[in-house]
Motif scaffolding. Structure first.
Motif, PDB file in Angstrom:
ATOM      1  N   TYR A  48      86.158 -40.131 -18.048  1.00 37.22           N
ATOM      2  CA  TYR A  48      86.170 -40.209 -16.653  1.00 37.22           C
ATOM      3  C   TYR A  48      85.360 -39.087 -16.027  1.00 37.22           C
ATOM      4  O   TYR A  48      85.602 -37.956 -16.918  1.00 37.22           O
ATOM      5  CB  TYR A  48      87.566 -40.161 -16.130  1.00 37.22           C
ATOM      6  N   ALA A  49      85.074 -38.866 -14.844  1.00 37.61           N
ATOM      7  CA  ALA A  49      84.204 -37.628 -14.296  1.00 37.61           C
ATOM      8  C   ALA A  49      85.359 -36.652 -13.810  1.00 37.61           C
ATOM      9  O   ALA A  49      86.613 -37.013 -13.404  1.00 37.61           O
ATOM     10  CB  ALA A  49      83.849 -38.128 -13.003  1.00 37.61           C
ATOM     11  N   ASN A  72      87.468 -41.425 -11.320  1.00 38.72           N
ATOM     12  CA  ASN A  72      86.283 -42.392 -11.346  1.00 38.72           C
ATOM     13  C   ASN A  72      85.666 -42.409 -12.913  1.00 38.72           C
ATOM     14  O   ASN A  72      85.446 -41.230 -13.566  1.00 38.72           O
ATOM     15  CB  ASN A  72      85.071 -42.428 -10.276  1.00 38.72           C
ATOM     16  N   LYS A  73      85.469 -43.678 -13.339  1.00 35.76           N
ATOM     17  CA  LYS A  73      84.966 -43.627 -14.740  1.00 35.76           C
ATOM     18  C   LYS A  73      83.464 -43.145 -14.856  1.00 35.76           C
ATOM     19  O   LYS A  73      82.718 -43.283 -13.581  1.00 35.76           O
ATOM     20  CB  LYS A  73      85.014 -45.080 -15.131  1.00 35.76           C
ATOM     21  N   LYS A  74      83.112 -42.469 -15.905  1.00 31.88           N
ATOM     22  CA  LYS A  74      81.580 -42.118 -16.000  1.00 31.88           C
ATOM     23  C   LYS A  74      80.808 -43.268 -16.119  1.00 31.88           C
ATOM     24  O   LYS A  74      81.173 -44.587 -16.648  1.00 31.88           O
ATOM     25  CB  LYS A  74      81.392 -41.184 -17.252  1.00 31.88           C
ATOM     26  N   LEU A  75      79.683 -43.309 -15.599  1.00 35.19           N
ATOM     27  CA  LEU A  75      78.578 -44.574 -15.720  1.00 35.19           C
ATOM     28  C   LEU A  75      77.920 -44.101 -16.997  1.00 35.19           C
ATOM     29  O   LEU A  75      77.632 -43.301 -17.487  1.00 35.19           O
ATOM     30  CB  LEU A  75      77.783 -44.388 -14.390  1.00 35.19           C
TER      31      LEU A  75
END
Length: 75
Positions: A48-49, A72-75
């Motif tokens: 996650y960020a 938010n989840k990391k891309l």
């Protein structure tokens, strides 16, 4: 997203030093009971960020700090 077992740190806003660190529970909840001052909350979890809240003031010694923080989840 609700993020269980994230590392949540209470950061002194003036000096940038970590005052306390906790793990969120399985519902993503956490709390701190800091002395009066100005703080930010930082949330870290692998995948996650990292999120850091805007600065906020604790005006009373017994004020509980528990914020809803979007991670938010990391891309």
């Amino acid at each position: 997203a609700i993020v269980p077992l994230a590392v949540v740190s209470l950061v002194d806003a003036k000096y940038g030093r970590v005052m306390k660190t906790r793990l969120s529970d399985y519902e993503g909840r956490f709390n701190f009971l800091p002395p009066e001052g100005e703080y930010k909350v930082m949330v870290n979890k692998e995948g996650y960020a990292t999120q850091i809240t805007p600065e906020f003031k604790v005006k009373e010694k017994a004020e509980i700090v528990n914020r809803e923080i979007i991670v938010n989840k990391k891309l």
